[in-house]
Structure formats: structure tokens, C-alpha cells
Design an enzyme around this catalytic site. Sequence first.
Site, short mmCIF file in Angstrom:
data_model
loop_
_atom_site.label_atom_id
_atom_site.label_comp_id
_atom_site.label_asym_id
_atom_site.label_seq_id
_atom_site.Cartn_x
_atom_site.Cartn_y
_atom_site.Cartn_z
CG ASP A 99 54.72 79.17 49.37
OD1 ASP A 99 54.85 78.82 50.54
OD2 ASP A 99 54.79 80.31 48.76
NE ARG A 100 53.42 70.52 44.58
CZ ARG A 100 52.41 69.62 44.25
NH1 ARG A 100 51.26 69.66 45.11
NH2 ARG A 100 52.26 68.81 43.47
#
Length: 325
Positions: free
Chosen positions: A129-130
Site C-alpha cells: 500500500d502507499r
Amino acid sequence: MIVSSKVTAVFHQKPLLDYLAGRFTYQTRETWRARIAAGDVTCNGRAATPDQLVRQGDMIACELPDPPLPDVNLDYKIVYEDEWLLGVNKPGNLKVHGYGRFVQANLIYQLRHKHTPPYPEATLINRLDRDTSGVVLLARDSGTLREVQAQFAAHTVEKTYFAVVHGIPDPTVQEIDLPIGRLPSAEGVYRFGVIEAGKPAQTRMEVIRTFWPAQGLSHPNYALVRLTPKTGRTHQLRVHLAALGHPIVGDSLYTMSDAEFLAQFEDDGEELSPLPRHALHCVQTIIWHPHQKRPLTITAPLASDILIFLQTLDPQFQGDRHFWK
């Protein structure tokens, strides 16, 4: 930045200016006319004019200024490299790939085009994920990509994460076995949770350090935990920890309501979380090297923002290497 497009049937035998203004409406007709006049637009590799008729299948290319990068953290580090594989320590606040305004502000673009030297052949094997930091693997050829991705699909890859959580979980090693599925949420909120009809999900959790408030300090209790996912469901670690009542520090998605989560993106006020992103870090990944025929262990030291946060709780904490085991 050169942007290319192929003329569709709708614009067959139409003037080039009509094609550009009709298909790419984010710039005005006059702006496109000026770009053509400046020589920034070509048709099939040749200079073009506004009234030139285009045909279906023609390749139109335009040189556009690079857009300003959004606010991302490009301080990634290559922690492993051989002729087949790359291991990268990705920081938080960096997508592994992107589009729109993130078309350049992502890990894979930076590695392929901006890194010195560049790795134009690099292809993502796994993703984070970011806002999750830590080990990301990339292949440098298609055969390696297929072989290592097959290991991920067969659940033979061993991944270890660190997370800082609210409160002090049960100090005994826990095997979390709770099914995960998508939850109904407001538009713009992509949330998962523990539901009976969800997909099986297993996580091993071990408390490795606790942080109690010192006398005279008001911060709550926290713990640093080691997590080993046995399955790979979306948001698995975040969902499992929230379900135990010990959500990850900084994880607004799993500590806020839908309305609160959406409101934070419009609020320019004081940051309420002790971290601007969730404190989750992939510290170690072990694969079977398909060419060297041996286990390959790639580690990534704990992200600096998480380490600094832990040192505000205990100035003596150094992220000792024995924690990576």
C-alpha cells in the site's frame, strides 16, 4: 514528457486540431493550436499542421511539460541487487505504481526513468500500500517474474512485518484466524473487515516491545509487534489488528468512521494522529532464488518515521538488529 495516442474511427478524416481538442479536453482548442504551431505535435513521427486530416490508426505524439510531482516521499533505497532481482526499501507515502497526477510520482516510474542508473526492465513482483513501507521485490526479466510470482501464489514466500499498535496486546504468541471481506462503505472509502462470509485469513502476531507512559507523560500505551501473514488478503494485517482492539497507529481507515475518514482530506487543521501514515513496515521477505537455487532473505531497516516515533516514547530505543529475526 511525450504523450502518444492512436486516432480512433470517430476522428477518421478529421482535422488534427479537431482530434486533439475533441479527445483531450483538458486543454483548450487554442492551446492545442499553439502547441501544433510550436512544433510540439507530430503525426506518425512527422511535423503536423492544425488542418491536416488524420486517419484511423495514425499515431499522434505531443511533447508536454512534466507535471509537478505531488507531495510524495521518493527516499527509497535499493537494499538488494543481482542480475535477476531488485529489493527496494520503499518509504511510506509512495505508491508502487500510479496514474493521473501520480504517473511519475511512483516507485516503478522512478526506478525505470529517474534512478541513476535506470532500471528500464524492472517489473513489480509484489506490492505494498502507499502508506506501508518496507521490502518490495522487482524482477529484471520475465522468467524471474513468473517464477517468483508463482511462489507468492503458492504461499511459500515468508514475509515479516513490524507494526506499532495502540494498547498492549496479549504478550503470548497469537495465531489470528479471522475471515476477511469487503465492508459496505461510503463512496470513496475502500474498507475491509472481519465477516463470517469472508475469505480465510491467518496471521501470526508476537509482541516484541511494549511502551508504557513515563511518569508525568500523557501518551497512551503502545506496542511494537511482529506479524507474519499466512495468507495475503487485502488489508489483512490492518483488519486483524483492528479486530483485536489494537489498531495500527496512524491507520485512519480502521480507527475512524466513513465520515471522519473522508473529512480528514478536507481538514487543514492540526494533525490528530501521532503519525501521518499507518505504522506498518515490511521488514523481511524470504523467497527461493530461482537462479541461485537457495533461500534469499531481503531485509529493510525500520522506516525512519516509525523509528523516530518510537524514540519519542523511549529515547533509548534503537531498533536493535535482533528484532529482525
